[in-house]
Design an enzyme around this catalytic site. Structure first.
Site, mmCIF file in Angstrom:
data_model
loop_
_atom_site.group_PDB
_atom_site.id
_atom_site.type_symbol
_atom_site.label_atom_id
_atom_site.label_comp_id
_atom_site.label_asym_id
_atom_site.label_seq_id
_atom_site.Cartn_x
_atom_site.Cartn_y
_atom_site.Cartn_z
ATOM 1 N N GLU A 1 -0.374 2.423 -7.662
ATOM 2 C CA GLU A 1 0.992 2.801 -7.343
ATOM 3 C C GLU A 1 1.222 4.279 -7.689
ATOM 4 O O GLU A 1 0.442 4.872 -8.442
ATOM 5 C CB GLU A 1 1.959 1.916 -8.149
ATOM 6 C CG GLU A 1 1.856 0.425 -7.826
ATOM 7 C CD GLU A 1 2.532 0.035 -6.507
ATOM 8 O OE1 GLU A 1 2.793 0.921 -5.670
ATOM 9 O OE2 GLU A 1 2.798 -1.170 -6.314
ATOM 10 N N HIS B 1 0.467 4.073 -1.739
ATOM 11 C CA HIS B 1 -0.547 3.508 -2.635
ATOM 12 C C HIS B 1 -1.849 3.205 -1.897
ATOM 13 O O HIS B 1 -1.861 2.943 -0.699
ATOM 14 C CB HIS B 1 -0.016 2.301 -3.427
ATOM 15 C CG HIS B 1 0.159 1.021 -2.665
ATOM 16 N ND1 HIS B 1 1.382 0.410 -2.500
ATOM 17 C CD2 HIS B 1 -0.735 0.204 -2.057
ATOM 18 C CE1 HIS B 1 1.229 -0.713 -1.825
ATOM 19 N NE2 HIS B 1 -0.054 -0.860 -1.539
ATOM 20 N N ASN C 1 4.522 3.377 0.159
ATOM 21 C CA ASN C 1 4.787 4.414 -0.854
ATOM 22 C C ASN C 1 3.527 5.247 -1.143
ATOM 23 O O ASN C 1 3.461 5.951 -2.137
ATOM 24 C CB ASN C 1 5.324 3.772 -2.142
ATOM 25 C CG ASN C 1 4.337 2.791 -2.758
ATOM 26 O OD1 ASN C 1 3.218 2.629 -2.270
ATOM 27 N ND2 ASN C 1 4.726 2.142 -3.839
ATOM 28 N N ASP D 1 -9.183 -5.023 -4.713
ATOM 29 C CA ASP D 1 -8.154 -5.545 -5.605
ATOM 30 C C ASP D 1 -7.933 -7.046 -5.423
ATOM 31 O O ASP D 1 -8.457 -7.660 -4.479
ATOM 32 C CB ASP D 1 -6.830 -4.779 -5.393
ATOM 33 C CG ASP D 1 -6.473 -4.606 -3.906
ATOM 34 O OD1 ASP D 1 -7.068 -5.297 -3.053
ATOM 35 O OD2 ASP D 1 -5.612 -3.786 -3.607
#
Ligand SMILES: N[C@@H]1[C@@H](O)[C@H](O)[C@@H](COP(=O)(O)O)O[C@@H]1O
Length: 246
Positions: A135, A130, A128, A62
């Site tokens: 996400e 990811h 979280n 990314d």
């Protein structure tokens, strides 16, 4: 899924190098790489190792939208300074955060991944759950796409920026579908702030609400944890699934 728990991050980094070495020995030449604090030690160890990547390809997960490779917080800059400058690869790829058309860049990046199947993919995990910048709620079939970063990710990643307002609000990321194509995956997680996500990803139900849970479905995953990140795993589960390496 193979789950290894080591005493601390340093031991995990060394263990990570062993996994790299093993994969290389078995013919791996295309490596999927991650950024963030988690793999920094692994890259340090790789730089000090005798491994030679000059015949290898690196494909990262990314990049932030709007940061060019000279920006110290861009993932290109991170990769150059943490690994590529010391250990050159034949080819290195990251999504181009400055691409004039994100759509064209995503198609191009999917093509790069498709033409260079990843032998070993390194992953960190967000608080979280990811992976990459996928996400919660991202379809498991997703390919490279633009994401709007969640407030929790912006907050967590602000530790690398001057302040939260400097963190880009969007990123380009490989999708979960791309990540699952990798032949082998190494997920690393360290520290107490990852413990909840690790527990849910490894022992919870497989759900798009917790992206890393999809790894339970992948045929060749190694999870490398320090004690703090493994602390919330239920003891019966640990007894059955975890190998401690001290
Ligand atoms: N896009 C990256 C992920 O690839 C990384 O795994 C995660 C955890 O980062 P860290 O290792 O710094 O905790 O955060 C970022 O959002």
């Amino acid at each position: 899924m193979k789950v290894l728990v080591v005493k601390n991050q340093k031991d995990a980094d060394r263990q990570g190098v062993k996994i790299f070495r093993q994969a290389y020995k078995h013919g791996a030449r295309t490596f999927g790489l991650a950024t963030g604090g988690t793999p920094e030690g692994l890259y340090r160890e790789l730089c000090q190792s005798d491994l030679d990547f000059r015949d290898c390809i690196a494909i990262n997960l990314d990049e932030y939208v709007g940061l060019d490779g000279n920006h110290p917080q861009s993932y290109r800059y991170y990769m150059q300074s943490n690994l590529f400058n010391q250990k050159p690869f034949a080819e290195t790829y990251l999504p181009d955060g400055m691409a004039p058309s994100a759509k064209v860049e995503c198609t191009h990046y999917n093509w790069i991944i498709a033409t260079n199947p990843i032998d070993l993919q390194i992953l960190g995990i967000g608080q979280n759950g990811h992976i990459g910048f996928n996400e919660p709620g991202t379809p498991f079939t997703s390919t490279t796409h633009v994401v709007n970063l969640t407030p929790s990710t912006i907050k967590a990643n602000s530790r690398y920026f001057k302040d939260e307002s400097q963190v880009p609000t969007q990123a380009l990321t490989q999708g979960i579908g791309n990540i699952l194509q990798a032949k082998q995956i190494l997920l690393m997680a360290f520290g107490p702030e990852k413990a909840q996500a690790v527990k849910e990803a490894l022992t919870g139900k497989v759900t798009e609400d917790l992206p890393a849970s999809v790894l339970q479905k992948h045929p060749h995953v190694t999870v490398l944890l320090d004690e703090a990140a493994a602390a919330l795993l239920p003891s019966e589960w640990v007894a059955e699934h975890v190998q401690h390496i001290y």
